[in-house]
Design a protein around this motif. Structure first.
Motif, PDB file in Angstrom:
ATOM      1  N   ILE A  92       2.014   1.410   1.064  1.00 13.76           N
ATOM      2  CA  ILE A  92       2.378   1.617  -0.451  1.00 13.76           C
ATOM      3  C   ILE A  92       1.395   0.727  -1.350  1.00 13.76           C
ATOM      4  O   ILE A  92       1.359  -0.441  -1.081  1.00 13.76           O
ATOM      5  CB  ILE A  92       3.766   1.395  -0.719  1.00 13.76           C
ATOM      6  CG1 ILE A  92       4.531   2.259  -0.088  1.00 13.76           C
ATOM      7  CG2 ILE A  92       3.626   1.767  -2.230  1.00 13.76           C
ATOM      8  CD1 ILE A  92       6.110   1.733   0.018  1.00 13.76           C
ATOM      9  N   VAL A  93       0.396   1.219  -1.978  1.00 16.87           N
ATOM     10  CA  VAL A  93      -0.649   0.745  -3.031  1.00 16.87           C
ATOM     11  C   VAL A  93       0.217   0.441  -4.229  1.00 16.87           C
ATOM     12  O   VAL A  93       0.471   1.251  -4.939  1.00 16.87           O
ATOM     13  CB  VAL A  93      -1.977   1.204  -2.935  1.00 16.87           C
ATOM     14  CG1 VAL A  93      -2.665   0.440  -3.884  1.00 16.87           C
ATOM     15  CG2 VAL A  93      -2.420   1.520  -1.660  1.00 16.87           C
ATOM     16  N   GLY A  94       0.662  -0.812  -4.582  1.00 17.84           N
ATOM     17  CA  GLY A  94       1.355  -0.936  -5.869  1.00 17.84           C
ATOM     18  C   GLY A  94       2.740  -1.627  -5.734  1.00 17.84           C
ATOM     19  O   GLY A  94       3.431  -1.057  -5.386  1.00 17.84           O
ATOM     20  N   ALA A  95       2.945  -2.530  -6.320  1.00 17.10           N
ATOM     21  CA  ALA A  95       4.185  -3.334  -6.300  1.00 17.10           C
ATOM     22  C   ALA A  95       4.889  -3.416  -7.457  1.00 17.10           C
ATOM     23  O   ALA A  95       5.849  -4.077  -7.943  1.00 17.10           O
ATOM     24  CB  ALA A  95       4.146  -4.707  -5.958  1.00 17.10           C
ATOM     25  N   GLY A  96       4.488  -2.238  -8.401  1.00 20.11           N
ATOM     26  CA  GLY A  96       5.364  -2.177  -9.718  1.00 20.11           C
ATOM     27  C   GLY A  96       6.901  -1.483  -9.467  1.00 20.11           C
ATOM     28  O   GLY A  96       7.190  -1.345  -8.172  1.00 20.11           O
TER      29      GLY A  96
ATOM     30  N   LEU B  23      12.823   4.550   1.307  1.00 20.54           N
ATOM     31  CA  LEU B  23      12.278   4.668   2.787  1.00 20.54           C
ATOM     32  C   LEU B  23      13.148   3.943   3.613  1.00 20.54           C
ATOM     33  O   LEU B  23      13.649   4.153   4.817  1.00 20.54           O
ATOM     34  CB  LEU B  23      10.859   4.160   2.867  1.00 20.54           C
ATOM     35  CG  LEU B  23       9.824   5.285   2.345  1.00 20.54           C
ATOM     36  CD1 LEU B  23       8.465   4.552   2.290  1.00 20.54           C
ATOM     37  CD2 LEU B  23       9.715   6.333   3.463  1.00 20.54           C
ATOM     38  N   LYS B  24      13.486   2.641   3.229  1.00 25.13           N
ATOM     39  CA  LYS B  24      14.195   1.593   4.040  1.00 25.13           C
ATOM     40  C   LYS B  24      15.725   2.213   4.157  1.00 25.13           C
ATOM     41  O   LYS B  24      16.162   2.234   5.196  1.00 25.13           O
ATOM     42  CB  LYS B  24      14.419   0.194   3.298  1.00 25.13           C
ATOM     43  CG  LYS B  24      15.031  -0.795   3.991  1.00 25.13           C
ATOM     44  CD  LYS B  24      14.779  -2.188   3.814  1.00 25.13           C
ATOM     45  CE  LYS B  24      13.509  -2.481   4.436  1.00 25.13           C
ATOM     46  NZ  LYS B  24      13.100  -4.011   4.281  1.00 25.13           N
TER      47      LYS B  24
ATOM     48  N   SER C 166       8.169  -0.066   5.786  1.00 27.49           N
ATOM     49  CA  SER C 166       6.688   0.386   4.990  1.00 27.49           C
ATOM     50  C   SER C 166       6.167  -1.150   4.552  1.00 27.49           C
ATOM     51  O   SER C 166       6.921  -2.078   4.563  1.00 27.49           O
ATOM     52  CB  SER C 166       7.043   1.076   3.858  1.00 27.49           C
ATOM     53  OG  SER C 166       7.696   0.276   2.850  1.00 27.49           O
ATOM     54  N   LEU C 167       5.195  -1.096   3.943  1.00 23.09           N
ATOM     55  CA  LEU C 167       4.391  -2.272   3.636  1.00 23.09           C
ATOM     56  C   LEU C 167       3.674  -2.024   2.315  1.00 23.09           C
ATOM     57  O   LEU C 167       3.011  -0.710   2.116  1.00 23.09           O
ATOM     58  CB  LEU C 167       3.233  -2.560   4.511  1.00 23.09           C
ATOM     59  CG  LEU C 167       2.381  -3.852   4.337  1.00 23.09           C
ATOM     60  CD1 LEU C 167       3.273  -5.118   3.974  1.00 23.09           C
ATOM     61  CD2 LEU C 167       1.080  -4.035   5.196  1.00 23.09           C
TER      62      LEU C 167
ATOM     63  N   TRP D 191       0.563   7.364   6.828  1.00 23.05           N
ATOM     64  CA  TRP D 191       1.094   7.708   5.421  1.00 23.05           C
ATOM     65  C   TRP D 191       0.476   6.751   4.424  1.00 23.05           C
ATOM     66  O   TRP D 191       0.693   5.709   4.584  1.00 23.05           O
ATOM     67  CB  TRP D 191       2.401   7.938   5.426  1.00 23.05           C
ATOM     68  CG  TRP D 191       2.965   8.902   6.416  1.00 23.05           C
ATOM     69  CD1 TRP D 191       2.906  10.184   6.679  1.00 23.05           C
ATOM     70  CD2 TRP D 191       3.681   8.396   7.741  1.00 23.05           C
ATOM     71  NE1 TRP D 191       3.366  10.674   7.664  1.00 23.05           N
ATOM     72  CE2 TRP D 191       3.928   9.799   8.542  1.00 23.05           C
ATOM     73  CE3 TRP D 191       4.059   7.375   8.375  1.00 23.05           C
ATOM     74  CZ2 TRP D 191       4.636   9.485   9.897  1.00 23.05           C
ATOM     75  CZ3 TRP D 191       4.552   7.001   9.530  1.00 23.05           C
ATOM     76  CH2 TRP D 191       5.112   8.353  10.137  1.00 23.05           C
ATOM     77  N   LEU D 192      -0.056   7.233   3.377  1.00 24.72           N
ATOM     78  CA  LEU D 192      -0.399   6.524   2.430  1.00 24.72           C
ATOM     79  C   LEU D 192       0.240   6.952   1.091  1.00 24.72           C
ATOM     80  O   LEU D 192       0.125   8.120   0.355  1.00 24.72           O
ATOM     81  CB  LEU D 192      -2.132   6.710   2.029  1.00 24.72           C
ATOM     82  CG  LEU D 192      -2.614   5.977   0.995  1.00 24.72           C
ATOM     83  CD1 LEU D 192      -2.437   4.158   1.170  1.00 24.72           C
ATOM     84  CD2 LEU D 192      -4.120   6.132   0.867  1.00 24.72           C
ATOM     85  N   ILE D 193       0.942   5.762   0.370  1.00 27.89           N
ATOM     86  CA  ILE D 193       1.635   6.471  -0.901  1.00 27.89           C
ATOM     87  C   ILE D 193       0.952   5.362  -2.091  1.00 27.89           C
ATOM     88  O   ILE D 193       0.824   4.358  -2.001  1.00 27.89           O
ATOM     89  CB  ILE D 193       2.981   5.689  -0.652  1.00 27.89           C
ATOM     90  CG1 ILE D 193       4.016   6.595   0.301  1.00 27.89           C
ATOM     91  CG2 ILE D 193       3.757   5.992  -2.178  1.00 27.89           C
ATOM     92  CD1 ILE D 193       5.355   5.882   0.367  1.00 27.89           C
ATOM     93  N   VAL D 194       0.457   6.344  -3.007  1.00 30.15           N
ATOM     94  CA  VAL D 194      -0.288   5.719  -4.275  1.00 30.15           C
ATOM     95  C   VAL D 194       0.921   5.467  -5.102  1.00 30.15           C
ATOM     96  O   VAL D 194       1.374   6.447  -5.902  1.00 30.15           O
ATOM     97  CB  VAL D 194      -1.191   6.802  -4.685  1.00 30.15           C
ATOM     98  CG1 VAL D 194      -1.928   6.102  -6.027  1.00 30.15           C
ATOM     99  CG2 VAL D 194      -2.302   6.847  -3.612  1.00 30.15           C
TER     100      VAL D 194
END
Length: 425
Positions: free
Chosen positions: A33-37, A47-48, A54-55, A155-158
């Motif tokens: 996951i890109v972005g910690a907002g 997801l959890k 995920s990371l 898997w890439l989550i923007v």
């Protein structure tokens, strides 16, 4: 050949190879996951809940950096808290209807703690591209000391959102102005402008609220209103305007709800066109649905405009030395300029993919509710132009979709939780 399967079971490279100077490489077994907002946190939590690890990687040094570092002190949520909570965890009961900035940040921190979400901070994504041969995403990052790292994932989550970068318009003569020109992302309080004449450029919720804040600190604010704008009371009939609208839409068509909102606004606020705030032809809900443009929810600014404490001007033609010339020929002196010109997505600058996201505005090409999923394991959360309600919808749909794929590979991925990245192709 599936390079990821071939390499599973080996140790990850956690440092630069001294001989080749290649960046350290990390295989992420679940989604990256890109972005910690709020959007990234919501996706990770959903997801959890479904048993998928995920990371999150984040370019800033904290959660929700926009909220913590780039918002003004008096900010509160513009919508009631029940419309702003993330999935699986409501706001504390003792929070007010419209939580403060500090309360919202504390909620996000508690949310991360509850779901044991620990992002990797200070990781700016330089590029992300899909490797067709190995069917994985290669995500390259840089850190504080320019150290490079590379992540590989299926898997890439923007989750960088609609507000990743400040919009700084280029207006003729800006270099000649001579006084401070800052974006609202740099504005904290009107205290530093006490006694000054300040021009606020932009009449959205932020611009209107900054004007009110400047008034409260004895500054002399003026407001540039370039386009038409809907101004609605924050509450109607003892309920939030937003909540009332959502309830009415269950029973009435949007056109009738818009007519009701405009009638109530006229009764409560008067004719805003008389003070320079012309309304768009489409109703507030229709306009929001078509363009994503949010109506202003008035928290007291309009009263200041009516009394003349806040002046309203048309669009800017050019800047002069400590002065501004407007398109109608008026010229006024100002000590400072605050640009309430909004934000934009930065996705096109790093995502090497053009099918899902538009290169023009960095938003998904498919509109809500279909913009959360692309091809090749690519997802988007927080790009709906529907606030945190839209974020929650995206996060749940993404988690549901990835869970199906995760379960199909669960036994294999559990046996080999970490693996080095694919070779250079």
């Amino acid at each position: 050949m599936d390079y990821l399967k071939e390499l599973e079971g080996k140790r990850v490279h956690d440092h630069l190879d001294e001989k080749t100077a290649k960046p350290r490489c990390i295989w992420v077994p679940g989604p990256l996951i890109v972005g910690a907002g709020p959007s990234g946190l919501a996706a990770a939590a959903c997801l959890k809940q479904r048993g998928v690890p995920s990371l999150i990687i984040e370019r800033a040094d904290c959660l929700a950096s926009l909220w913590q570092h780039k918002t003004y002190d008096r900010l509160r949520l513009h919508l009631p808290k029940q419309f702003c909570e993330l999935p699986l965890m409501p706001f504390p009961k003792n929070f007010p209807t419209y939580p403060t900035k500090q309360q919202f940040v504390s909620y996000l921190k508690a949310y991360a703690d509850r779901f044991n979400i620990t992002p990797v901070f200070n990781k700016t994504v330089v590029s992300a591209e899909f490797e067709q041969l190995g069917s994985f995403w290669r995500v390259r990052t840089t850190g504080l000391k320019s150290e490079e790292a590379e992540y590989a994932c299926k898997w890439l989550i923007v989750a960088t959102g609609e507000n990743a970068e400040s919009i700084m318009p280029q207006i003729e003569g800006m270099n000649e102005f001579g006084g401070p020109i800052l974006h609202t992302s740099e504005y904290k309080s009107g205290d530093m402008f006490s006694g000054n004449s300040v021009l606020v450029v932009g009449c959205g919720n932020s611009g209107m609220e900054v004007c009110l804040d400047l008034c409260n600190f004895s500054a002399r604010p003026s407001l540039v209103v370039r386009d038409s704008v809907h101004v609605l009371p924050q509450e109607m009939l003892g309920r939030s305007t937003f909540g009332l609208s959502m309830w009415l839409l269950k029973w009435l068509p949007m056109r009738l709800v818009d007519q009701f909102l405009l009638l109530m606004s006229h009764l409560m606020l008067g004719d805003t066109a008389q003070v320079g705030l012309d309304r768009p032809k489409p109703g507030p809900l229709e306009l929001k649905n078509k363009s994503g443009k949010t109506p202003v929810l008035d928290v007291g600014t309009l009263a200041k405009i009516k009394t003349g404490q806040i002046k309203v001007f048309k669009a800017i033609k050019r800047f002069r030395h400590h002065a501004v010339e407007f398109v109608d020929g008026k010229v006024e002196n100002f000590d400072a300029i605050i640009l309430a010109t909004g934000y934009k997505s930065n996705v096109p600058s790093w995502l090497k993919e053009s099918d899902m996201f538009s290169e023009k505005d960095g938003l998904p090409r498919e509109s809500f509710p279909n913009g959360w999923k692309g091809g090749c394991g690519l997802y988007a959360v927080g790009f709906t132009k529907r606030g945190l309600l839209g974020t929650s919808f995206d996060a749940r749909k993404i988690a549901e979709d990835i869970e199906l794929r995760w379960k199909a590979e669960a036994s294999h991925l559990t046996a080999f939780p970490r693996a080095p990245p694919p070779p250079q192709l």
